[in-house]
Design an enzyme around this catalytic site. Structure first.
Site, mmCIF file in Angstrom:
data_model
loop_
_atom_site.group_PDB
_atom_site.id
_atom_site.type_symbol
_atom_site.label_atom_id
_atom_site.label_comp_id
_atom_site.label_asym_id
_atom_site.label_seq_id
_atom_site.Cartn_x
_atom_site.Cartn_y
_atom_site.Cartn_z
ATOM 1 C CE1 TYR A 129 -3.407 3.050 0.596
ATOM 2 C CE2 TYR A 129 -2.238 3.258 2.494
ATOM 3 C CZ TYR A 129 -3.118 3.874 1.570
ATOM 4 O OH TYR A 129 -3.747 4.841 1.687
ATOM 5 N NE ARG A 136 -3.100 7.594 -3.813
ATOM 6 C CZ ARG A 136 -3.839 7.334 -3.239
ATOM 7 N NH1 ARG A 136 -5.196 6.879 -3.606
ATOM 8 N NH2 ARG A 136 -3.555 6.811 -1.874
ATOM 9 C CE1 TYR A 189 -4.505 10.131 7.803
ATOM 10 C CE2 TYR A 189 -3.869 8.360 6.287
ATOM 11 C CZ TYR A 189 -4.664 9.077 6.777
ATOM 12 O OH TYR A 189 -6.259 8.504 7.049
ATOM 13 N NE ARG A 202 -9.809 11.995 5.788
ATOM 14 C CZ ARG A 202 -8.907 10.743 6.050
ATOM 15 N NH1 ARG A 202 -9.313 9.464 5.491
ATOM 16 N NH2 ARG A 202 -7.895 10.806 6.792
ATOM 17 C CD GLU A 294 -11.579 1.936 2.970
ATOM 18 O OE1 GLU A 294 -10.344 1.409 3.417
ATOM 19 O OE2 GLU A 294 -11.291 2.389 1.771
HETATM 20 C C1 3EB Z 1 -7.849 6.068 5.434
HETATM 21 O O1 3EB Z 1 -8.584 6.825 5.708
HETATM 22 C C2 3EB Z 1 -8.156 4.735 5.359
HETATM 23 O O2 3EB Z 1 -5.282 5.459 -0.359
HETATM 24 O O3 3EB Z 1 -6.750 5.906 -1.489
HETATM 25 C C3 3EB Z 1 -9.208 5.245 2.540
HETATM 26 C C4 3EB Z 1 -9.531 5.849 1.395
HETATM 27 C C5 3EB Z 1 -8.206 5.004 2.655
HETATM 28 C C6 3EB Z 1 -8.576 5.905 0.433
HETATM 29 C C7 3EB Z 1 -6.558 5.609 -0.489
HETATM 30 C C8 3EB Z 1 -7.197 5.015 1.644
HETATM 31 C C9 3EB Z 1 -7.341 5.393 0.472
HETATM 32 O O4 3EB Z 1 -6.506 6.442 5.343
HETATM 33 C C10 3EB Z 1 -7.512 4.325 3.992
#
Ligand code: 3EB
Length: 308
Positions: A129, A136, A189, A202, A294
């Site tokens: 990941y 990306r 992050y 989001r 999720e």
């Molecule tokens: C998160 O909130 C959970 O890497 O495209 C959620 C939606 C998550 C998209 C992405 C990852 C992705 O981090 C993981």
């Protein structure tokens, strides 16, 4: 009807598909040309069709397949199983961005990524990941998109190695990236989650109202909460979703990804009363090994006051 929607249906059952995502593939994530299609091995009979109801022009080239209708475009690509993914992901994303820009749909507002062996180490010992996120991020940094237009996203596992992805884009600007005050923006992050942060918002609000909500999990701030506790993770996930879409009953195109097949029944029991529309459940790994569930969806445009 000129309205973007996703339908869980037979591939031939919807007129004017922009793109079709099948979740029952028996091989690595791949694309189909003709009708633009993405085939993902998730052992599910669900087929998802994106359409606006308007006639679609299709095409393909450079490993990218696409459909577009004058306002919206769907585009999909795949990266074959690889010892390290960042270069292939970067190239495939840049080809997709290039194809969309050439067609006249540069404004990407939603993406899905299905990453095989998502929690396993690549040839360098980096989690797949995180390897994917690096590629990306490199693609997004070489495209001129500002952070306040980052697309909403889903990033989950697939049952076989390789990566499949699809994007939705618009001809016109104006979509807005929405963040959740309960969570740190993913693109901020801290480095403990990998060398490059995930590039997504989001949610993505389109002009006129519909809000496409990203895959949402049991994360507060930047931390996973309730590791190992299914019920609490479900609760926190639904609370995170409700921050973005106060009326969960009206959510459409809801997809629920559950890490363990043995948890699906319980997740269904908790989610079924919450959502009004059809819900598709999948069993697959998720992008952090401590996440158990999720959920994504699309909040419809609310009718302006006094209309309808
Ligand atoms: C998160 O909130 C959970 O890497 O495209 C959620 C939606 C998550 C998209 C992405 C990852 C992705 O981090 C993981």
């Amino acid at each position: 009807m000129d309205r973007l929607r996703s339908i869980f249906a037979e591939p031939g059952g919807v007129e004017h598909p922009l793109g079709i995502v099948g979740y029952g593939a028996a091989t690595a994530p791949s694309i189909g040309t003709g009708t633009p299609a993405l085939d993902i091995p998730l052992a599910s009979a669900v087929t998802e069709v994106w359409t606006t109801g308007r006639p679609v022009t299709t095409g393909s080239g450079g490993g990218i397949t696409f459909g577009h209708d004058g306002d919206y475009a769907f585009c999909a690509g795949a990266v074959p199983p690889s010892p390290r993914y960042a270069p292939g992901v970067r190239d495939a994303y840049l080809r997709a961005f290039g194809a969309l820009a050439d067609l006249g749909y540069p404004y990407v507002f939603r993406m899905w990524n299905f990453v095989g062996r998502i929690n396993a180490a690549n040839a360098d010992g980096l989690e797949t990941y995180r390897d994917f996120c690096r590629g990306r991020a490199e693609a997004f940094e070489s495209s001129p998109l500002p952070l306040d237009t980052l697309p909403a996203a889903t990033g989950v596992g697939a049952h076989l190695p390789g990566i499949g992805f699809c994007l939705l884009a618009r001809r016109e600007p104006g979509h807005v990236a929405v963040e959740n005050h309960r969570q740190v923006p993913a693109y901020r992050y801290p480095a403990r989650y990998g060398p490059r942060p995930p590039s997504f918002a989001r949610a993505s609000r389109l002009p006129g109202g519909p809000v496409l909500i990203s895959g949402t999990a049991s994360i507060l701030g930047h931390r996973t909460v309730h590791a190992g506790e299914l019920a609490s993770q479900c609760r926190t996930t639904l609370d995170n979703l409700a921050t973005l879409a106060p009326d969960l009953r009206s959510l459409q195109a809801v997809k629920v990804y559950v890490r363990h097949a043995t948890d699906v029944q319980a997740v269904r029991r908790w989610c079924a009363p919450v959502f009004g529309g059809e819900v598709a459940y999948f069993t697959t790994d998720l992008c952090r090994s401590d996440l158990l569930v999720e959920i994504e969806g699309m909040a419809p445009a609310t009718a302006p006051a006094g209309v309808g």
